[in-house]
Scaffold this active site. Structure first.
Site, short mmCIF file in Angstrom:
data_model
loop_
_atom_site.label_atom_id
_atom_site.label_comp_id
_atom_site.label_asym_id
_atom_site.label_seq_id
_atom_site.Cartn_x
_atom_site.Cartn_y
_atom_site.Cartn_z
NE ARG A 101 22.46 -42.83 59.97
CZ ARG A 101 23.34 -42.61 60.95
NH1 ARG A 101 23.61 -41.37 61.32
NH2 ARG A 101 23.95 -43.61 61.55
CG HIS A 128 22.43 -47.89 64.22
ND1 HIS A 128 22.92 -48.07 62.94
CD2 HIS A 128 23.18 -46.89 64.76
CE1 HIS A 128 23.91 -47.22 62.73
NE2 HIS A 128 24.09 -46.49 63.81
CD GLN A 131 27.25 -48.23 66.61
OE1 GLN A 131 27.19 -47.30 65.84
NE2 GLN A 131 28.38 -48.55 67.25
CG ASP A 217 22.29 -43.91 71.39
OD1 ASP A 217 23.15 -43.03 71.15
OD2 ASP A 217 21.40 -44.22 70.57
CB CYS A 257 26.36 -46.02 68.82
SG CYS A 257 25.11 -44.76 69.19
NE ARG A 285 28.68 -48.57 62.25
CZ ARG A 285 27.87 -47.52 62.05
NH1 ARG A 285 27.77 -46.60 62.99
NH2 ARG A 285 27.13 -47.42 60.96
N1 NVA Z 1 19.91 -43.27 68.66
C1 NVA Z 1 20.74 -42.34 67.94
C2 NVA Z 1 21.88 -43.05 67.28
C3 NVA Z 1 22.82 -42.17 66.52
C4 NVA Z 1 23.92 -42.93 65.83
C5 NVA Z 1 19.88 -41.59 66.92
O1 NVA Z 1 19.01 -42.23 66.30
O2 NVA Z 1 20.06 -40.40 66.76
N1 CP Z 2 27.12 -44.37 65.45
C1 CP Z 2 26.72 -43.77 64.31
O1 CP Z 2 25.90 -44.31 63.55
O2 CP Z 2 27.32 -42.59 64.06
P1 CP Z 2 26.94 -41.53 62.92
O3 CP Z 2 25.58 -40.98 63.27
O4 CP Z 2 28.03 -40.51 62.96
O5 CP Z 2 26.87 -42.25 61.60
#
Ligand code: NVA
Ligand code: CP
Length: 299
Positions: A101, A128, A131, A217, A257, A285
């Site tokens: 990540r 992502h 997800q 989101d 998500c 997940r």
């Molecule tokens: N779009 C959000 C998703 C978090 C799981 C981010 O990138 O912060």
């Molecule tokens: N939805 C998701 O990826 O959650 P986290 O940021 O908690 O991993």
């Protein structure tokens, strides 16, 4: 050939469907005696925060008899500028898969290029995909066949989850209506690759009209905190609230998500209401990623 999962479309439609079906099976009939990953490890590199992604991979590996290593990038030599290619070379000699990540999809591609083992995108600036495996699993568990159905994405279109949703529409055969403010639409190359599965709408009401699934989101993704005030006003007409949900199909479900910001992209009445399936979505997940790891490591 080593398979990677850097975006949803790295799977064929048949492969994506079989991973989701396997995830449903794992959830329906968990077998504590089935431990295919004894002695195997998953390295997990994080440059950003996480609750679900970290815990779902870690628990999933443990349930399968394996082990996951949490690597906060800043405490590894990546944080002191060791090249990502060298990190890939080293980790892939000790681990059986790598999850990352980070902010840069391009860095993930570089990691995969130099890795002997599968690399999994646990969220980047662009995609992502994990997800979406969970989201499709959840949609099917609640509503059955989704081919020919319509989902509506409301809010930030230039968003990692939205981009993966667009790829999902193409792979799983549904239509995705996207409503985002001017200047916050999804990346054009991702929309055009989805070959007609996406409809860009002028308003949230138009996008949700008759839709079977409503999804949103956060308006401010990780790394965009400095833009928060500007975003709050740009997205003000894109909140998912009960009046908006009433424009959808009466059986429509709501997904997010998580983490959610009640009073911003969604109201508490929707996310905590009867149409919301966000807790199943979060749990899935884990099952979806267990199915993905099986696919990447055992098939
Ligand atoms: N779009 C959000 C998703 C978090 C799981 C981010 O990138 O912060
Ligand atoms: N939805 C998701 O990826 O959650 P986290 O940021 O908690 O991993």
């Amino acid at each position: 050939m080593t398979r990677h999962f850097l975006k949803l479309s790295d799977l064929s439609p048949a492969e994506a469907l079989s991973v989701v079906k396997r995830a449903q099976e794992l959830r329906r009939s968990p077998d504590p005696g089935y431990r295919p990953f004894v002695g195997r490890t998953l390295a997990m590199i994080f440059t950003k925060n996480s609750t679900r992604t970290r815990v779902s991979f870690e628990s999933g590996m443990a349930k399968f008899g394996g082990h996951a290593l949490f690597l906060h990038a800043g405490t590894t030599q990546l944080g002191r500028d060791e090249p990502i290619a060298d990190t890939a070379r080293v980790l892939s000699r000790m681990c059986d898969a790598i999850m990352i990540r980070n902010n840069s999809q391009a860095d993930q591609t570089e990691l995969a290029l130099h890795s002997r083992v599968p690399v999994i995108n646990g969220l980047s600036d662009i995609h992502h995909p994990c997800q979406l495996l969970a989201d499709i699993q959840t949609w099917m568990e609640h509503r059955g066949d989704i081919r020919g159905k319509t989902a509506a994405w409301v809010g930030d279109g230039n968003n990692n989850v939205c981009h993966s949703f667009i790829e999902a529409a193409q792979l799983f055969g549904f239509t995705l209506n996207v409503a985002a403010p001017q200047g916050y639409g999804p990346l054009e190359n991702i929309v055009s690759a989805a070959k007609g599965s996406v409809r860009i709408c002028r308003s949230a009401a138009e996008a949700v009209s008759g839709a079977d699934l409503i999804v949103t989101d956060t308006w401010t993704s990780m790394g965009q905190e400095a833009e928060q005030q500007r975003r709050l006003s740009a997205f003000a007409d894109y909140q998912v609230d009960l009046p908006l949900m009433q424009g959808a199909h009466p059986d429509a479900i709501f997904m997010h998500c998580l983490p959610a910001h009640r009073g911003e992209e969604v109201t508490a009445a929707v996310i905590d209401g009867p149409q919301s399936v966000v807790w199943d979505e979060a749990e899935n997940r884990m099952w979806a990623q267990m199915a993905l790891l099986e696919f990447l490591l055992l098939s």
